[in-house]
Design a protein around this motif. Sequence first.
Motif, PDB file in Angstrom:
ATOM      1  N   PRO A 244       0.738  -1.083   0.228  1.00  0.00           N
ATOM      2  CA  PRO A 244      -0.195  -0.603  -0.516  1.00  0.00           C
ATOM      3  C   PRO A 244       0.869   0.962   0.526  1.00  0.00           C
ATOM      4  O   PRO A 244       1.764   1.474   0.932  1.00  0.00           O
ATOM      5  CB  PRO A 244      -0.666  -0.101   1.634  1.00  0.00           C
ATOM      6  N   GLY A 245       0.355   2.462  -0.575  1.00  0.00           N
ATOM      7  CA  GLY A 245       0.995   3.477  -0.136  1.00  0.00           C
ATOM      8  C   GLY A 245       0.718   4.810   0.365  1.00  0.00           C
ATOM      9  O   GLY A 245       1.320   4.876   1.331  1.00  0.00           O
ATOM     10  N   HIS A 246      -0.745   5.290  -0.069  1.00  0.00           N
ATOM     11  CA  HIS A 246      -0.879   6.155   0.635  1.00  0.00           C
ATOM     12  C   HIS A 246      -2.688   5.447   1.114  1.00  0.00           C
ATOM     13  O   HIS A 246      -3.498   5.547  -0.162  1.00  0.00           O
ATOM     14  CB  HIS A 246      -1.097   7.800   0.513  1.00  0.00           C
ATOM     15  N   ARG A 247      -3.333   5.838   1.434  1.00  0.00           N
ATOM     16  CA  ARG A 247      -4.965   6.015   1.990  1.00  0.00           C
ATOM     17  C   ARG A 247      -5.423   4.673   1.495  1.00  0.00           C
ATOM     18  O   ARG A 247      -6.310   4.419   0.460  1.00  0.00           O
ATOM     19  CB  ARG A 247      -5.678   6.647   0.725  1.00  0.00           C
ATOM     20  N   MET A 248      -4.814   3.391   1.629  1.00  0.00           N
ATOM     21  CA  MET A 248      -5.010   1.962   0.761  1.00  0.00           C
ATOM     22  C   MET A 248      -4.552   0.977   1.874  1.00  0.00           C
ATOM     23  O   MET A 248      -3.231   1.054   2.782  1.00  0.00           O
ATOM     24  CB  MET A 248      -4.172   1.795  -0.272  1.00  0.00           C
ATOM     25  N   ASP A 249      -4.986   0.027   2.291  1.00  0.00           N
ATOM     26  CA  ASP A 249      -4.385  -1.358   3.859  1.00  0.00           C
ATOM     27  C   ASP A 249      -4.120  -1.624   2.041  1.00  0.00           C
ATOM     28  O   ASP A 249      -3.966  -2.486   1.308  1.00  0.00           O
ATOM     29  CB  ASP A 249      -5.297  -1.435   4.651  1.00  0.00           C
ATOM     30  N   LEU A 250      -3.232  -3.141   2.957  1.00  0.00           N
ATOM     31  CA  LEU A 250      -2.958  -4.378   2.017  1.00  0.00           C
ATOM     32  C   LEU A 250      -3.663  -4.913   1.336  1.00  0.00           C
ATOM     33  O   LEU A 250      -3.410  -5.583   0.108  1.00  0.00           O
ATOM     34  CB  LEU A 250      -1.480  -4.742   2.857  1.00  0.00           C
ATOM     35  N   GLU A 251      -4.808  -5.123   2.260  1.00  0.00           N
ATOM     36  CA  GLU A 251      -5.979  -5.784   1.687  1.00  0.00           C
ATOM     37  C   GLU A 251      -6.534  -5.077   0.211  1.00  0.00           C
ATOM     38  O   GLU A 251      -6.212  -6.593  -0.530  1.00  0.00           O
ATOM     39  CB  GLU A 251      -6.701  -6.686   2.605  1.00  0.00           C
ATOM     40  N   THR A 252      -6.565  -4.040   0.091  1.00  0.00           N
ATOM     41  CA  THR A 252      -7.432  -3.328  -0.847  1.00  0.00           C
ATOM     42  C   THR A 252      -5.773  -3.401  -1.963  1.00  0.00           C
ATOM     43  O   THR A 252      -6.485  -3.370  -3.047  1.00  0.00           O
ATOM     44  CB  THR A 252      -8.041  -2.313  -0.182  1.00  0.00           C
ATOM     45  N   ALA A 253      -4.500  -3.244  -1.538  1.00  0.00           N
ATOM     46  CA  ALA A 253      -4.384  -3.159  -2.491  1.00  0.00           C
ATOM     47  C   ALA A 253      -3.692  -4.417  -3.255  1.00  0.00           C
ATOM     48  O   ALA A 253      -3.589  -5.159  -4.516  1.00  0.00           O
ATOM     49  CB  ALA A 253      -2.462  -2.550  -1.904  1.00  0.00           C
ATOM     50  N   LEU A 254      -3.995  -5.462  -2.613  1.00  0.00           N
ATOM     51  CA  LEU A 254      -3.406  -6.854  -3.288  1.00  0.00           C
ATOM     52  C   LEU A 254      -4.975  -6.894  -4.123  1.00  0.00           C
ATOM     53  O   LEU A 254      -4.643  -7.660  -5.623  1.00  0.00           O
ATOM     54  CB  LEU A 254      -3.283  -8.089  -1.975  1.00  0.00           C
ATOM     55  N   ALA A 255      -6.074  -6.356  -3.747  1.00  0.00           N
ATOM     56  CA  ALA A 255      -6.876  -6.814  -4.515  1.00  0.00           C
ATOM     57  C   ALA A 255      -7.354  -6.173  -5.764  1.00  0.00           C
ATOM     58  O   ALA A 255      -7.381  -7.345  -7.183  1.00  0.00           O
ATOM     59  CB  ALA A 255      -8.570  -6.754  -3.051  1.00  0.00           C
ATOM     60  N   LEU A 256      -7.280  -5.475  -5.858  1.00  0.00           N
ATOM     61  CA  LEU A 256      -6.986  -4.188  -7.051  1.00  0.00           C
ATOM     62  C   LEU A 256      -6.013  -5.341  -7.713  1.00  0.00           C
ATOM     63  O   LEU A 256      -6.218  -4.551  -9.121  1.00  0.00           O
ATOM     64  CB  LEU A 256      -6.564  -2.609  -6.449  1.00  0.00           C
ATOM     65  N   THR A 257      -4.819  -4.838  -7.416  1.00  0.00           N
ATOM     66  CA  THR A 257      -3.261  -5.915  -7.843  1.00  0.00           C
ATOM     67  C   THR A 257      -3.591  -6.793  -9.128  1.00  0.00           C
ATOM     68  O   THR A 257      -4.066  -7.427  -9.661  1.00  0.00           O
ATOM     69  CB  THR A 257      -2.083  -5.987  -7.371  1.00  0.00           C
ATOM     70  N   ARG A 258      -4.632  -7.678  -8.579  1.00  0.00           N
ATOM     71  CA  ARG A 258      -5.050  -8.896  -8.181  1.00  0.00           C
ATOM     72  C   ARG A 258      -5.875  -9.067  -9.796  1.00  0.00           C
ATOM     73  O   ARG A 258      -6.889  -9.680 -10.235  1.00  0.00           O
ATOM     74  CB  ARG A 258      -5.536  -9.747  -7.885  1.00  0.00           C
ATOM     75  N   HIS A 259      -7.271  -7.607  -9.350  1.00  0.00           N
ATOM     76  CA  HIS A 259      -8.374  -7.862 -10.052  1.00  0.00           C
ATOM     77  C   HIS A 259      -7.414  -7.324 -11.692  1.00  0.00           C
ATOM     78  O   HIS A 259      -7.721  -7.377 -12.426  1.00  0.00           O
ATOM     79  CB  HIS A 259      -9.265  -6.754  -9.955  1.00  0.00           C
TER      80      HIS A 259
END
Length: 250
Positions: A209-224
Amino acid sequence: MSALHDWSLTPTVAVALQRELATRLSLIPPAGWTSPDAWPATITGVDIGFEEEGAITRAAVVTLDLATLEPLEQRLVRQPTRMAYIPGLLSFRELPAAIAALELLQQPPECLMVDGHGIAHPRRLGVAAHLGLWCDLPALGVAKKRLCGKHDEPGEERGDWVALMDRVREPDAALGLIDDPTRAKREQRSRLGAVLRSRINVKPVFVSPGHRMDLETALALTRHCLGKTKLPEPTRLADQLASRRLKQLR
DNA sequence: GCGACAG
DNA sequence: ATCTTGTCGC
Protein backbone atom coordinates in the motif's frame (compact mmCIF):
# COMPACT_ATOMS: atom_id res chain seq x y z
CA MET A 1 6.16 24.19 2.34
CA SER A 2 9.01 25.34 0.15
CA ALA A 3 11.03 22.29 1.03
CA LEU A 4 8.24 20.13 -0.34
CA HIS A 5 8.64 21.74 -3.71
CA ASP A 6 12.39 21.54 -3.81
CA TRP A 7 13.30 18.20 -5.35
CA SER A 8 17.01 18.96 -5.43
CA LEU A 9 17.90 17.89 -1.95
CA THR A 10 21.04 16.45 -0.44
CA PRO A 11 20.61 12.81 0.58
CA THR A 12 20.71 13.77 4.25
CA VAL A 13 17.92 16.30 3.90
CA ALA A 14 15.89 13.99 1.70
CA VAL A 15 16.06 11.23 4.31
CA ALA A 16 14.90 13.64 7.02
CA LEU A 17 12.02 14.74 4.82
CA GLN A 18 11.02 11.13 4.22
CA ARG A 19 10.86 10.49 7.95
CA GLU A 20 8.63 13.51 8.38
CA LEU A 21 6.35 12.64 5.46
CA ALA A 22 5.99 9.02 6.55
CA THR A 23 4.27 10.18 9.72
CA ARG A 24 1.57 11.78 7.58
CA LEU A 25 0.64 8.58 5.74
CA SER A 26 -2.73 6.99 6.26
CA LEU A 27 -3.24 3.35 5.40
CA ILE A 28 -6.98 3.43 5.80
CA PRO A 29 -8.77 2.97 2.47
CA PRO A 30 -11.86 4.99 1.52
CA ALA A 31 -15.04 3.68 3.10
CA GLY A 32 -16.60 0.86 1.16
CA TRP A 33 -13.53 -0.19 -0.76
CA THR A 34 -13.64 -3.58 0.90
CA SER A 35 -16.12 -4.46 -1.82
CA PRO A 36 -15.20 -4.26 -5.53
CA ASP A 37 -18.71 -2.93 -6.10
CA ALA A 38 -17.67 0.26 -4.32
CA TRP A 39 -14.34 0.66 -6.05
CA PRO A 40 -13.79 3.83 -8.12
CA ALA A 41 -14.52 3.79 -11.83
CA THR A 42 -10.88 4.22 -12.83
CA ILE A 43 -7.32 3.45 -11.83
CA THR A 44 -4.25 5.26 -13.14
CA GLY A 45 -0.95 3.49 -13.81
CA VAL A 46 2.26 5.51 -13.35
CA ASP A 47 5.77 4.73 -14.58
CA ILE A 48 8.98 6.57 -15.36
CA GLY A 49 11.57 5.87 -18.02
CA PHE A 50 14.75 7.59 -19.15
CA GLU A 51 16.56 8.53 -22.32
CA GLU A 52 19.73 10.42 -23.25
CA GLU A 53 21.67 8.32 -20.76
CA GLY A 54 19.37 9.41 -17.97
CA ALA A 55 19.50 13.11 -18.74
CA ILE A 56 15.86 13.11 -19.77
CA THR A 57 13.07 11.72 -17.61
CA ARG A 58 9.94 10.35 -19.26
CA ALA A 59 6.82 10.03 -17.12
CA ALA A 60 3.83 8.10 -18.39
CA VAL A 61 0.38 7.86 -16.85
CA VAL A 62 -2.47 5.73 -18.16
CA THR A 63 -5.98 5.79 -16.79
CA LEU A 64 -8.00 2.61 -17.22
CA ASP A 65 -11.60 1.73 -16.66
CA LEU A 66 -11.28 -0.37 -13.52
CA ALA A 67 -14.16 -2.63 -14.48
CA THR A 68 -13.04 -3.46 -18.03
CA LEU A 69 -9.33 -2.58 -17.78
CA GLU A 70 -9.66 -0.69 -21.05
CA PRO A 71 -7.40 2.36 -21.31
CA LEU A 72 -9.33 5.65 -21.30
CA GLU A 73 -6.65 8.33 -21.35
CA GLN A 74 -2.87 8.55 -21.34
CA ARG A 75 -0.25 11.27 -21.00
CA LEU A 76 3.51 11.39 -21.51
CA VAL A 77 5.87 14.05 -20.17
CA ARG A 78 9.56 14.56 -20.96
CA GLN A 79 11.71 16.83 -18.85
CA PRO A 80 15.33 17.22 -17.70
CA THR A 81 16.28 14.81 -14.93
CA ARG A 82 16.89 16.64 -11.66
CA MET A 83 18.55 14.13 -9.41
CA ALA A 84 20.72 11.04 -9.60
CA TYR A 85 19.33 7.65 -8.71
CA ILE A 86 20.02 6.69 -5.13
CA PRO A 87 18.43 3.52 -3.71
CA GLY A 88 15.87 4.64 -1.15
CA LEU A 89 15.53 8.12 -2.62
CA LEU A 90 13.87 7.14 -5.87
CA SER A 91 10.83 9.36 -5.41
CA PHE A 92 12.87 12.55 -5.45
CA ARG A 93 14.13 11.60 -8.89
CA GLU A 94 10.83 10.44 -10.37
CA LEU A 95 8.03 12.43 -8.77
CA PRO A 96 8.41 15.82 -10.50
CA ALA A 97 7.77 14.33 -13.93
CA ALA A 98 5.07 11.99 -12.65
CA ILE A 99 3.18 14.87 -11.05
CA ALA A 100 3.47 16.90 -14.25
CA ALA A 101 2.01 14.03 -16.25
CA LEU A 102 -0.86 13.51 -13.81
CA GLU A 103 -1.73 17.20 -14.02
CA LEU A 104 -2.24 16.87 -17.77
CA LEU A 105 -5.03 14.32 -17.38
CA GLN A 106 -8.42 15.65 -18.41
CA GLN A 107 -10.12 13.31 -15.98
CA PRO A 108 -8.73 13.62 -12.44
CA PRO A 109 -7.19 10.33 -11.25
CA GLU A 110 -9.07 8.50 -8.50
CA CYS A 111 -6.51 5.87 -7.56
CA LEU A 112 -2.84 5.37 -8.47
CA MET A 113 -0.88 2.20 -9.20
CA VAL A 114 2.81 3.07 -9.30
CA ASP A 115 5.79 1.13 -10.64
CA GLY A 116 7.88 0.83 -7.47
CA HIS A 117 7.25 0.27 -3.76
CA GLY A 118 4.67 1.87 -1.49
CA ILE A 119 5.52 1.52 2.19
CA ALA A 120 7.85 -1.41 1.53
CA HIS A 121 10.73 1.01 2.00
CA PRO A 122 13.31 1.49 4.79
CA ARG A 123 11.55 4.63 5.99
CA ARG A 124 8.12 3.55 4.69
CA LEU A 125 8.07 6.19 1.97
CA GLY A 126 8.56 4.47 -1.35
CA VAL A 127 7.67 6.31 -4.56
CA ALA A 128 4.05 5.10 -4.48
CA ALA A 129 3.57 6.34 -0.91
CA HIS A 130 5.24 9.66 -1.65
CA LEU A 131 3.16 10.24 -4.78
CA GLY A 132 -0.06 9.21 -3.07
CA LEU A 133 0.66 11.58 -0.23
CA TRP A 134 1.52 14.41 -2.60
CA CYS A 135 -1.70 13.96 -4.59
CA ASP A 136 -3.72 12.95 -1.55
CA LEU A 137 -5.03 9.97 -3.49
CA PRO A 138 -5.34 6.28 -2.69
CA ALA A 139 -2.16 4.72 -4.07
CA LEU A 140 -0.35 1.40 -4.15
CA GLY A 141 3.01 0.25 -5.41
CA VAL A 142 3.85 -2.74 -7.59
CA ALA A 143 7.61 -3.32 -7.79
CA LYS A 144 9.60 -5.88 -9.70
CA LYS A 145 12.39 -6.19 -7.13
CA ARG A 146 12.73 -6.22 -3.36
CA LEU A 147 14.08 -3.14 -1.60
CA CYS A 148 13.84 -4.25 2.03
CA GLY A 149 12.27 -6.94 4.14
CA LYS A 150 12.26 -10.72 3.91
CA HIS A 151 9.85 -13.27 2.53
CA ASP A 152 9.36 -16.91 1.70
CA GLU A 153 8.94 -18.08 -1.85
CA PRO A 154 5.29 -17.68 -2.89
CA GLY A 155 3.36 -20.64 -4.33
CA GLU A 156 3.52 -21.34 -8.03
CA GLU A 157 -0.10 -20.70 -8.85
CA ARG A 158 -1.12 -17.38 -10.33
CA GLY A 159 -2.46 -15.32 -7.42
CA ASP A 160 -0.42 -17.09 -4.72
CA TRP A 161 1.31 -14.73 -2.32
CA VAL A 162 3.27 -14.51 0.92
CA ALA A 163 3.80 -11.58 3.28
CA LEU A 164 6.82 -9.29 3.00
CA MET A 165 8.07 -8.81 6.56
CA ASP A 166 10.68 -6.42 7.95
CA ARG A 167 12.16 -5.44 11.29
CA VAL A 168 10.08 -2.82 13.07
CA ARG A 169 11.04 0.77 12.29
CA GLU A 170 10.03 4.07 13.79
CA PRO A 171 6.70 4.82 12.00
CA ASP A 172 5.41 1.25 11.99
CA ALA A 173 3.37 1.25 15.19
CA ALA A 174 1.43 4.36 14.18
CA LEU A 175 0.88 2.93 10.70
CA GLY A 176 -0.49 -0.27 12.15
CA LEU A 177 2.12 -2.46 10.54
CA ILE A 178 3.13 -4.50 13.58
CA ASP A 179 2.14 -8.04 12.72
CA ASP A 180 1.59 -9.30 16.28
CA PRO A 181 1.73 -6.58 18.98
CA THR A 182 1.26 -9.20 21.70
CA ARG A 183 4.64 -10.78 21.10
CA ALA A 184 7.82 -9.70 22.83
CA LYS A 185 9.16 -6.55 21.22
CA ARG A 186 12.33 -8.36 20.37
CA GLU A 187 10.35 -10.68 18.12
CA GLN A 188 7.95 -8.21 16.55
CA ARG A 189 7.93 -7.74 12.80
CA SER A 190 6.19 -5.33 10.45
CA ARG A 191 4.04 -6.48 7.56
CA LEU A 192 4.94 -4.25 4.61
CA GLY A 193 3.29 -5.89 1.68
CA ALA A 194 2.81 -9.02 -0.38
CA VAL A 195 5.05 -10.98 -2.72
CA LEU A 196 2.58 -11.97 -5.41
CA ARG A 197 2.87 -14.59 -8.15
CA SER A 198 1.22 -12.64 -10.94
CA ARG A 199 2.11 -15.26 -13.56
CA ILE A 200 3.14 -18.86 -13.55
CA ASN A 201 6.86 -19.52 -13.98
CA VAL A 202 7.72 -15.85 -13.52
CA LYS A 203 9.40 -14.04 -10.66
CA PRO A 204 6.80 -12.54 -8.30
CA VAL A 205 5.98 -8.83 -7.96
CA PHE A 206 6.02 -6.85 -4.71
CA VAL A 207 2.71 -5.23 -3.81
CA SER A 208 2.45 -2.69 -1.01
CA PRO A 209 0.00 0.00 0.00
CA GLY A 210 1.14 3.56 -0.58
CA HIS A 211 -1.39 5.97 0.88
CA ARG A 212 -5.07 5.78 1.88
CA MET A 213 -4.87 2.07 1.17
CA ASP A 214 -4.39 -1.12 3.17
CA LEU A 215 -2.64 -4.29 2.07
CA GLU A 216 -5.86 -6.20 1.51
CA THR A 217 -7.18 -3.55 -0.85
CA ALA A 218 -3.84 -3.19 -2.62
CA LEU A 219 -3.74 -6.93 -3.20
CA ALA A 220 -7.35 -7.10 -4.34
CA LEU A 221 -6.85 -4.26 -6.81
CA THR A 222 -3.64 -5.74 -8.15
CA ARG A 223 -5.12 -9.19 -8.63
CA HIS A 224 -8.15 -7.66 -10.31
CA CYS A 225 -5.86 -5.82 -12.74
CA LEU A 226 -3.82 -8.86 -13.72
CA GLY A 227 -3.84 -9.65 -17.41
CA LYS A 228 -1.65 -12.11 -19.26
CA THR A 229 1.69 -10.60 -18.27
CA LYS A 230 3.78 -10.26 -15.13
CA LEU A 231 2.77 -6.66 -14.51
CA PRO A 232 -0.85 -5.65 -13.86
CA GLU A 233 -2.43 -3.71 -16.73
CA PRO A 234 -2.15 -0.15 -15.34
CA THR A 235 1.58 -0.45 -14.71
CA ARG A 236 2.20 -2.49 -17.83
CA LEU A 237 0.61 0.09 -20.08
CA ALA A 238 2.36 2.99 -18.37
CA ASP A 239 5.62 1.06 -18.61
CA GLN A 240 5.14 0.50 -22.30
CA LEU A 241 4.43 4.17 -22.85
CA ALA A 242 7.37 5.34 -20.78
CA SER A 243 9.93 2.88 -22.04
CA ARG A 244 9.28 2.29 -25.69
CA ARG A 245 10.85 4.98 -27.77
CA LEU A 246 8.05 6.55 -29.73
CA LYS A 247 8.12 6.50 -33.50
CA GLN A 248 8.70 9.94 -34.92
CA LEU A 249 5.47 11.17 -36.41
CA ARG A 250 6.15 13.01 -39.63
C1' DG B 1 33.11 -3.60 9.31
C1' DC B 2 30.59 -6.09 5.36
C1' DG B 3 26.73 -6.55 2.29
C1' DA B 4 22.20 -4.88 0.15
C1' DC B 5 20.36 -1.61 -2.65
C1' DA B 6 12.89 0.07 -6.06
C1' DG B 7 13.91 2.64 -10.94
C1' DA C 1 16.37 2.62 -15.79
C1' DT C 2 19.22 1.60 -20.31
C1' DC C 3 22.43 -0.64 -24.03
C1' DT C 4 20.44 -5.21 -27.30
C1' DT C 5 18.90 -10.67 -31.24
C1' DG C 6 17.56 -14.45 -31.23
C1' DT C 7 15.44 -18.02 -28.98
C1' DC C 8 12.99 -21.30 -25.79
C1' DG C 9 8.36 -22.41 -24.08
C1' DC C 10 3.31 -22.05 -22.94
